[in-house]
Design a protein around this motif. Structure first.
Motif, PDB file in Angstrom:
ATOM      1  N   UNK A   1       0.842  -1.191   0.000  1.00  0.00           N
ATOM      2  CA  UNK A   1       0.000   0.000   0.000  1.00  0.00           C
ATOM      3  C   UNK A   1       0.884   1.251   0.000  1.00  0.00           C
ATOM      4  N   UNK A 101      -7.974   2.162   3.327  1.00  0.00           N
ATOM      5  CA  UNK A 101      -7.900   2.324   4.771  1.00  0.00           C
ATOM      6  C   UNK A 101      -7.763   3.803   5.162  1.00  0.00           C
ATOM      7  N   UNK A 102      -7.501   4.658   4.176  1.00  0.00           N
ATOM      8  CA  UNK A 102      -7.314   6.089   4.442  1.00  0.00           C
ATOM      9  C   UNK A 102      -8.467   6.949   3.942  1.00  0.00           C
ATOM     10  N   UNK A 104     -11.300   7.536   5.102  1.00  0.00           N
ATOM     11  CA  UNK A 104     -11.988   8.335   6.127  1.00  0.00           C
ATOM     12  C   UNK A 104     -11.368   9.727   6.273  1.00  0.00           C
ATOM     13  N   UNK A 178     -14.850 -11.993  12.795  1.00  0.00           N
ATOM     14  CA  UNK A 178     -13.386 -11.963  12.893  1.00  0.00           C
ATOM     15  C   UNK A 178     -12.764 -10.901  11.986  1.00  0.00           C
ATOM     16  N   UNK A 180     -10.914  -7.799  10.940  1.00  0.00           N
ATOM     17  CA  UNK A 180      -9.901  -7.041  11.690  1.00  0.00           C
ATOM     18  C   UNK A 180     -10.315  -5.587  11.929  1.00  0.00           C
ATOM     19  N   UNK A 181     -11.279  -5.083  11.134  1.00  0.00           N
ATOM     20  CA  UNK A 181     -11.694  -3.684  11.283  1.00  0.00           C
ATOM     21  C   UNK A 181     -12.961  -3.519  12.106  1.00  0.00           C
ATOM     22  N   UNK A 183     -13.719  -3.651  15.397  1.00  0.00           N
ATOM     23  CA  UNK A 183     -13.657  -2.722  16.532  1.00  0.00           C
ATOM     24  C   UNK A 183     -13.564  -1.279  16.040  1.00  0.00           C
ATOM     25  N   UNK A 184     -12.793  -1.112  14.975  1.00  0.00           N
ATOM     26  CA  UNK A 184     -12.591   0.219  14.430  1.00  0.00           C
ATOM     27  C   UNK A 184     -13.897   0.824  13.922  1.00  0.00           C
TER      28      UNK A 184
END
Lengths: 206, 390
Positions: A1, A101-102, A104, A178, A180-181, A183-184
């Motif tokens: 990335x 992932x960026x 936001x 499961x 990975x994001x 919680x985020x």
């Protein structure tokens, strides 16, 4: 990335960085706790509604700085109505794209700009404070980006239910156990809804 | 060697001598260790020699060393192998909230399959809570796991004291130590410290990537984790890279031939780095302990009012490699769990930078890095809405 060259250019040498003393309007969004915060200051011609000057300050990562920088370029010299129409996707495209992932960061920059414009409009009697409703929650959820694909959770149909009763906002989100994001995304929803003063309690079911 | 590289916690550059030692195994020495045939016998003898180098460096016997494809695999063989074999003796394990992900993800895996896990807390300097440990040991506790040197803040866990606490139980509690960041940075004697299982990794000490080792104390029984053909090791079945093992052994030789000098060099450099940052840049906060309780190669420090990914990227553009605990630089967009567990707030965690040094770093490189860092911090603070000092 990797970041595009354009992101790096704006990050290293941001345009319109700084503060306007006695601005006609301003807004600050995000929070240091989330790792990104943007402040935008506006000077607006009150006859033509043209943005004559715009500056920003940023506490955040490279894409946070770069998206705020490109947005100031995109709306400088434009009318408030034109500026309001700039979307976070257009801002990301103008930077030759952002990693999912960026995304936001782009949402935050556009959101701050729109809040600054709103601040101007309210001060000048051009708009009223928005009345709160279930739709306010949905609009806020459109600012929550699923980092894996870089698209908001409403567009992705991850939001299954939104409710509001007696100060309690209920949001039902569909996200794999499961992921990975996970919680985020939950944290982001909370952070966005906590800003709305009508909401006293937030219930998120997954 | 690559200049201005301060991310040696993640991985180190292989020493030129290491690469040289590996080369023959890509050529004529390609034959696997085996009995009776000439090439195989030579390889088997060499393998024993390589094991001995590693064993000697930690006070172990050669038969207690198992080469594995990575430090992570060594951790998995130790934890999964031990717990699967010994569940009949108890189902309770102890780990801490600041351990290396290898240990924490394994603990979570066993928790899901019926084990009970106690997660010890940390103090504000990254040391696990020994009082809590004293109360955590139960009749059915079979294993304690720890990360000898914390990979984020460099705190050295008091392994010897931990052993003494574990020994107050009326049964044996096996201690597994992840020594990835400790090996080559501290003097480790497995007998003196009472370590039963320990993982180490070559690429943290200028050896090649893709090779680690497991120390397994004689008498500690491990179940099979990696099933397959037993070519040269019962735990790491299948083919093993002799080139990597040869490189690992050479790295061990280089590390321990001038160990004291090397450690003094690292300690001197990291003290110099910290002193220089604190003198040059205002509003900083050291994460982890000061002085002897800290590994000699680690400095982790937060810079108020700005965010770490931005610092890291500007340093990278200036040709300087460092790491950050910022959520923005992580895949899961989460703030560093160790700093948060130590009581740092989100901002302090997001703005943390980690410098990890190696034997090849110099004072001149540090002068250059801090000079650049000061410029970058100043520039980013001037852009920050949180900074109103100038």
């Amino acid at each position: 990335m990797q970041y595009s060259q354009k992101v790096l250019d704006h990050f290293m040498k941001p345009h319109n960085i700084g503060k306007i003393e006695n601005p006609d309007a301003e807004a600050t969004e995000g929070s240091p706790a989330c790792g990104d915060q943007v402040s935008i200051y506006l000077k607006v011609n009150d006859k033509t509604q043209v943005i004559e000057d715009i500056k920003f300050q940023s506490y955040g990562c490279a894409s946070n700085i770069a998206t705020a920088s490109i947005i100031t370029d995109m709306v400088m010299g434009r009318t408030l109505d034109e500026a309001k129409k700039v979307t976070w996707k257009e801002a990301a495209d103008a930077l030759d794209g952002l990693p999912p992932v960026k995304m936001h960061c782009s949402v935050l920059a556009v959101d701050t700009l729109r809040k600054a414009i709103k601040d101007y409009e309210i001060k000048h009697g051009l708009a009223e404070k928005e009345t709160f409703g279930k739709n306010t929650i949905v609009e806020e959820l459109k600012k929550v980006i699923y980092p894996k694909v870089g698209e908001d959770i409403v567009t992705l149909k991850m939001v299954k239910y939104v409710g509001f009763e007696n100060g309690i906002a209920t949001v039902d989100v569909d996200i794999p156990k499961f992921d990975e994001h996970r919680d985020n995304v939950v944290e982001e929803i909370k952070e966005h809804l906590e800003q709305i003063k009508e909401i006293k309690k937030i219930k998120i079911t997954i | 060697m690559k200049k201005n590289y301060f991310d040696n916690c993640k991985t180190t550059q292989p020493a030129p001598e290491v690469i040289e030692a590996m080369m023959p195994y890509f050529g004529d020495k390609f034959i696997f260790p085996a009995n009776f045939v000439s090439g195989g016998s030579t390889a088997a003898e060499e393998l024993e020699g390589f094991k001995k180098s590693v064993a000697d460096s930690i006070g172990a016997n050669t038969s207690e060393i198992h080469f594995t494809d990575s430090g992570t695999l060594a951790n998995n063989i130790a934890i999964k192998g031990f717990l699967s074999e010994n569940a009949k003796h108890g189902i309770h394990i102890i780990v801490s909230v600041i351990d290396y992900p290898d240990l924490l993800t394994n603990a979570a895996f066993f928790e899901k399959s019926g084990f009970e896990v106690t997660y010890l807390e940390t103090d504000e300097n990254g040391f696990i809570n020994l009082e809590q440990l004293k109360n955590a040991v139960r009749p059915d506790t079979i294993m304690f796991m720890t990360t000898f040197v914390n990979h984020t803040v460099g705190s050295i866990q008091p392994v010897k004291k931990i052993r003494e606490i574990l020994d107050t139980a009326d049964h044996k509690v096996v201690m597994h130590v992840d020594a990835g960041q400790a090996y080559g940075k501290l003097s480790i004697d497995v007998n003196e410290l009472g370590i039963d299982l320990m993982s180490i990794s070559a690429h943290k000490i200028h050896g090649p990537q893709g090779i680690g080792a497991l120390y397994q104390r004689k008498g500690v029984v491990l179940g099979q984790v990696v099933h397959g053909i037993n070519r040269m090791d019962k735990h790491q079945t299948g083919a093993v890279s002799m080139a990597n093992i040869a490189g690992f052994a050479k790295a061990v030789e280089l590390t321990f031939s001038d160990f004291e000098k090397n450690i003094n060099h690292l300690r001197e450099l990291s003290n110099y780095l910290l002193e220089k940052i604190e003198k040059t840049i205002p509003y900083t906060l050291l994460n982890g302990p000061r002085g002897e309780g800290r590994a000699p190669h680690n400095i982790n420090i937060s810079f108020d009012y700005i965010e770490g990914e931005a610092i890291m990227l500007m340093m990278d553009i200036a040709g300087i490699s460092v790491a950050t605990g910022s959520a923005c630089a992580s895949q899961g967009l989460k703030a560093n769990y160790i700093l948060m567990a130590m009581g740092r707030n989100h901002e302090q965690s997001h703005s943390s930078m980690k410098f990890t040094l190696s034997r090849y770093n110099t004072k001149e490189e540090i002068d250059h890095a801090v000079e650049k860092l000061a410029e970058i911090v100043k520039e980013l603070r001037s852009r920050s809405p949180l900074y109103n000092k100038e």
